[in-house]
Scaffold this motif. Sequence first.
Motif, PDB file in Angstrom:
ATOM      1  N   UNK A 966       4.511  80.406  32.806  1.00 17.67           N
ATOM      2  CA  UNK A 966       5.735  79.856  33.372  1.00 17.67           C
ATOM      3  C   UNK A 966       6.606  79.246  32.262  1.00 17.67           C
ATOM      4  N   UNK A 967       5.929  78.488  31.433  1.00 18.87           N
ATOM      5  CA  UNK A 967       6.625  77.848  30.318  1.00 18.87           C
ATOM      6  C   UNK A 967       7.228  78.868  29.364  1.00 18.87           C
ATOM      7  N   UNK A 968       6.460  79.881  29.112  1.00 20.80           N
ATOM      8  CA  UNK A 968       6.913  80.972  28.233  1.00 20.80           C
ATOM      9  C   UNK A 968       8.207  81.519  28.755  1.00 20.80           C
ATOM     10  N   UNK A 969       8.214  81.776  30.070  1.00 16.06           N
ATOM     11  CA  UNK A 969       9.398  82.368  30.663  1.00 16.06           C
ATOM     12  C   UNK A 969      10.567  81.405  30.633  1.00 16.06           C
ATOM     13  N   UNK A 970      10.264  80.138  30.842  1.00 20.62           N
ATOM     14  CA  UNK A 970      11.343  79.149  30.841  1.00 20.62           C
ATOM     15  C   UNK A 970      11.998  79.061  29.468  1.00 20.62           C
ATOM     16  N   UNK A 971      11.281  79.486  28.481  1.00 19.95           N
ATOM     17  CA  UNK A 971      11.861  79.488  27.132  1.00 19.95           C
ATOM     18  C   UNK A 971      11.319  78.369  26.287  1.00 19.95           C
ATOM     19  N   UNK A 972      11.542  78.505  25.042  1.00 23.34           N
ATOM     20  CA  UNK A 972      10.960  77.566  24.096  1.00 23.34           C
ATOM     21  C   UNK A 972      11.535  76.167  24.257  1.00 23.34           C
ATOM     22  N   UNK A 973      12.776  76.129  24.755  1.00 23.95           N
ATOM     23  CA  UNK A 973      13.436  74.842  24.876  1.00 23.95           C
ATOM     24  C   UNK A 973      12.707  73.892  25.793  1.00 23.95           C
ATOM     25  N   UNK A 974      12.064  74.465  26.770  1.00 22.53           N
ATOM     26  CA  UNK A 974      11.346  73.632  27.729  1.00 22.53           C
ATOM     27  C   UNK A 974      10.082  73.045  27.122  1.00 22.53           C
ATOM     28  N   UNK A 975       9.747  73.453  25.952  1.00 27.58           N
ATOM     29  CA  UNK A 975       8.460  73.072  25.364  1.00 27.58           C
ATOM     30  C   UNK A 975       8.593  71.916  24.410  1.00 27.58           C
ATOM     31  N   UNK A 976       7.706  71.076  24.468  1.00 33.51           N
ATOM     32  CA  UNK A 976       7.539  70.040  23.476  1.00 33.51           C
ATOM     33  C   UNK A 976       6.290  70.388  22.694  1.00 33.51           C
ATOM     34  N   UNK A 977       6.260  69.987  21.507  1.00 34.56           N
ATOM     35  CA  UNK A 977       5.092  70.244  20.675  1.00 34.56           C
ATOM     36  C   UNK A 977       3.843  69.645  21.309  1.00 34.56           C
ATOM     37  N   UNK A 978       4.062  68.456  21.965  1.00 28.01           N
ATOM     38  CA  UNK A 978       2.895  67.748  22.527  1.00 28.01           C
ATOM     39  C   UNK A 978       2.268  68.541  23.657  1.00 28.01           C
ATOM     40  N   UNK A 979       3.155  69.138  24.453  1.00 31.88           N
ATOM     41  CA  UNK A 979       2.608  69.859  25.612  1.00 31.88           C
ATOM     42  C   UNK A 979       1.825  71.075  25.153  1.00 31.88           C
ATOM     43  N   UNK A 980       2.307  71.714  24.069  1.00 23.21           N
ATOM     44  CA  UNK A 980       1.543  72.840  23.539  1.00 23.21           C
ATOM     45  C   UNK A 980       0.194  72.359  23.039  1.00 23.21           C
ATOM     46  N   UNK A 981       0.246  71.238  22.345  1.00 24.08           N
ATOM     47  CA  UNK A 981      -1.015  70.718  21.820  1.00 24.08           C
ATOM     48  C   UNK A 981      -1.969  70.340  22.947  1.00 24.08           C
ATOM     49  N   UNK A 982      -1.370  69.764  23.976  1.00 22.52           N
ATOM     50  CA  UNK A 982      -2.209  69.358  25.103  1.00 22.52           C
ATOM     51  C   UNK A 982      -2.862  70.582  25.736  1.00 22.52           C
ATOM     52  N   UNK A 983      -2.044  71.627  25.902  1.00 25.06           N
ATOM     53  CA  UNK A 983      -2.580  72.854  26.472  1.00 25.06           C
ATOM     54  C   UNK A 983      -3.702  73.407  25.616  1.00 25.06           C
ATOM     55  N   UNK A 984      -3.420  73.404  24.324  1.00 30.34           N
ATOM     56  CA  UNK A 984      -4.441  73.927  23.408  1.00 30.34           C
ATOM     57  C   UNK A 984      -5.743  73.150  23.539  1.00 30.34           C
ATOM     58  N   UNK A 985      -5.589  71.822  23.579  1.00 34.26           N
ATOM     59  CA  UNK A 985      -6.821  71.018  23.619  1.00 34.26           C
ATOM     60  C   UNK A 985      -7.518  71.176  24.975  1.00 34.26           C
ATOM     61  N   UNK A 986      -6.695  71.249  26.044  1.00 31.23           N
ATOM     62  CA  UNK A 986      -7.285  71.459  27.367  1.00 31.23           C
ATOM     63  C   UNK A 986      -8.075  72.758  27.401  1.00 31.23           C
ATOM     64  N   UNK A 987      -7.427  73.768  26.890  1.00 25.73           N
ATOM     65  CA  UNK A 987      -8.067  75.078  26.896  1.00 25.73           C
ATOM     66  C   UNK A 987      -9.355  75.047  26.080  1.00 25.73           C
ATOM     67  N   UNK A 988      -9.223  74.370  24.917  1.00 28.90           N
ATOM     68  CA  UNK A 988     -10.384  74.322  24.034  1.00 28.90           C
ATOM     69  C   UNK A 988     -11.552  73.620  24.733  1.00 28.90           C
ATOM     70  N   UNK A 989     -11.198  72.516  25.402  1.00 26.06           N
ATOM     71  CA  UNK A 989     -12.249  71.770  26.099  1.00 26.06           C
ATOM     72  C   UNK A 989     -12.931  72.624  27.144  1.00 26.06           C
TER      73      UNK A 989
END
Lengths: 1024, 70
Positions: A966-989
Amino acid sequence: MARLVPSWTRLDKQQERDVRELIRRVSGLQDEADPNFQLALNFAWSNFRFHRFLDVNSHKVEKTIEGIYEKFIIHSDLSKAASWKKLTEEFLNSSLPSIKEIKTDAHYSILSLLLCLSDSPSNSNYVETPREKEVEKKDDFDWGKYLMEGEEIDLGPNVDTPNWSEDSEEEDAQQPLSREDSGIQVDRTPLEEQDQNRNLGPRVSWKDEPDGRSWLEQHVVHQYWTARPSRIPHSLHLHSNLAAVWDQHLYSSDPLYVPDDRVFVTETQVIRETLWLLSGVKKLFIFQLIDGKVTVRNNIIVTHLTHNCLRSVLEQIAAYGQVVFRLQEFIDEVMGHSSESPLPGSGSIPKKSAEAPFRTYQAFMWALYKYFISFKKELTEIEKCIINNDTTITLAIVVDKLSPRLAQLKVLHKVFSTGVAEVPPDTRNVVRASHLLNTLYKAILEYDNVGEASEQTVSLLFSLWVETVRPYLQTVDEWIVHGHLWDSAREFIIQRNKNVPVNHRDFWYATYTLYSVSEKTENEEKMNDNASASSGSDQGPSSRQHTMVSFLKPVLKQIIMAGKSMQLLKNLRCAESTACQVAARDADRKSLYTLFLESVQSRLRRGEDSTPQVLTDQQATKENLIKMQSIAERHLELDDIHDPLLAINFARLYLEQSDFHEKFSGGDICVDRSSESVTCQTFELTLRSCLYPHIDKQYLDCCGNLMQTLKKDYRLVEYLQAMRNFFLMEGGDTMYDFYTSIFDKIREKETWQNVSFLNVQLQEAVGQRYPEDSSRLSISFENVDTAKKKLPVHTLDGLTLSYKVPWPVDIVISLECQKIYNQVFLLLLQIKWAKYSLDVLLFGELANTAEKPHLKESLLSEQDTVAQFGSQKEPVGQQIHRMFLLRVKLMHFVNSLHNYIMTRILHSTGLEFQHQVEEAKDLDQLIKIHYRYLSTIHDRCLLREKVSFVKEAIMKVLNLALMFAEGWQAGLGAWQMESIEKMESDFKNCHMFLVTILNKAVCRGSFPHLESLALSLMAGMEQS
Amino acid sequence: MATGSGPGVSMPTNLNAVRETMDVLLEISRNLNTGLDVETLSICVRLCEQGINPEALSSVIKELRKATEA
């Protein structure tokens, strides 16, 4: 009392005996155990011990006697008065049995007792009649005997015996008394003479024609039953007069001994009555039937036995007579109800009133009846022997001859009383029937264990059992061959529940009730499996009788399966109307019962054929035994069993059945009672080889037939495939068309929950490739749990696919199954969605959106461009790169999961399932296989409660993937670095967690199928 | 005429005399309409000899008869 010194204990005992006898005589209570008797005894003793009467006063008694005398005078009963005076005086002046003296207290006390008991003589009631009667009686007593003695001496040279002459000597001693009496009663003489004439009249006339009389005496049975005392001519030998000798002894040893009035019979008469009793005659002289109890008449005596001896012998016979009577009663009872159909269990017994005995009882009755026919034949032969008078037959010989029969009667009675008589009256037929069969079965096994000692018994019981089991086998036959359980009396252990039609979904589960719980728990389980819970109301929870027709136990499952299958099959075939063909085929079909009998017969004959040697009997038997034993042993060794005892028994079994088929092959189907040879050393084995295979065969036949019909005519396999195609998405292209259209809608954020839209999509997708299924498939959507809905992965919750399965396939693919299918379906849809969402993302999209802010900014201030761009581009590029990486990781994860479920789980399990379906023998098995398959995929898709934490982790990842897309489609503007990091860490966990859990599970070896998933996820881990 | 060694057991020589007595007694009993038969009478004689009170005995017999009739 002082003079009664001698041994007190003995005196007391005598007294006690006397008091008991007195009570017996006065009250007529014969049974000492009777509470009334005890009451009377206590009453008597308490009166004797604790009375308030004065001691006997001799003067008072004398006075009373005097008074009575005067009374007689006053009443002008002069003769009576004279006799009174004389008698009392004589009594007081004579000695008593134990007291030599005269006029003692005892004398007065006896007189006092009589005076007390007399109806007061002064009373006007005291009239002439009793006096006359008394006197008459008295005269009879004296004169009759006296004169008869004389007459006999005159009459019969064949009557007198030495003993009787002794008797007469004894009576001679009494003569003074008689004469004195006669002296008193002069005026009565004419009356006596009349009497005497009357008595002697016929004899005198016989005297005139001695030839006719002797002829009659020889040819007509003396009427001993009229109880007129008479003398039968018999031998003068001492031995044949034992009764008289014993009587004599008693008479001479006990002064108070009074010979009873006895009826003399001959032994032949006793034997004949014995035979009659055993053949079921109820009205006899020697044996009396009182309140259904056979007793021996008390005053019967034969001249050569003492009374007690004869009585003890006859009482034994009476006990058997009782048994015969009881069994006969049962036969009559059952016969009375079904007089129209003398052949029970012959197939078509019209339905009678509710009390009509059911077929099992009728069959049992018939078996008993046949037994009695042969028994009576034997009795008649003995009686013929007696009539012909050509061999010596005594009671002992008869009893000895009949002893095997009597033993059989005992066994029969035991079986009857436990199997029939002791059943409480309000018991249901099914319980009664199965109880009877069980009792017989158990009895057979019980006697069977005894071995050779009870071969006769076992063969008797076996023939009884074979007869009795006929209705049951016929019911089974009717059910497993024709498909209807026809049991009007409700006696079969399985009963049809009327309220469930055959063409109903619940037919398979709720149609029959198994009325049986055996002592073992395994059968209770079985019952739960087979009998429906929904029909439980019929059985009721009330007192469970533990009944179970044991002999059917090993094949019960087969019977139930075959019966249900047959019924189902019949109904399926009905539509195809092949009934007449079936009927034609049925005409020359042998019933299960016939097959069973034939197998028993051939099994028993086999031994005979293999040993045709003719030698002397014993030798042959021995040799054969050894031979058979070696054969049997060899056979057993083949099976790795070394049991010489078993081998001997096998050998014996075959040997002893040699005469079986001779009696059997008379064209009569039913096993004759005389099939003595059926020794059941291996009774269960007999059943196993003679009955069970037929049932098994029929079971295989009709279940196989049903499976064939279901698979061929009703396309069961195709439906199962359809379920897998749609619910488990094996029809990939079809389902792809369907779900992508939904996913697209969701992606476009349009409404997709519209049912008509969903159905149209489904129909379009399915209609192209599976036009016949499209009409059966439908999809619905219901809103569930909004709290969950927040997570994108649960958006799809509530989608339900349903497939209308036609009868009879819906027995296998039930609604419950569809629920499980739906759960898997939803999971697959979620995975597919995540996969699809990730798949459709384009790298370009992200790149485009990444460039937009850069352009904007360049317009705003060109000067800062380089500096700003440089500072911004770096994080944007990094961001894009990280998102690319994350996407690939997510894709790897989702794809691994997808592959695992679609190939490792669904496909391989599906293949196994297909194999099993092909091999399924009956419908139940098929249903079970299907359920097992469903539960397996349910488990392996991690849908079980127990592993819900794994599923949650997976859901989280799927959720991440969806949010990411969803975020991808919304475009990069909708993204914060933190949310990407959070996703990464969530996924990793989540990823870590899953890998650890799965590895643990794999290492433990508890879920081998998880290995591939664990491995592929591990691979993802290492890369990250 | 030897002496009886105990109640109920007498020498056979005494038997006839005893039997006569019993016959007489039976006649008396019949004369009085007591309703006793030979056996019962001999039991009663034995009991009386052993010292049972005759009135008690008679009352027992009467009661038993009454109870049996009822």
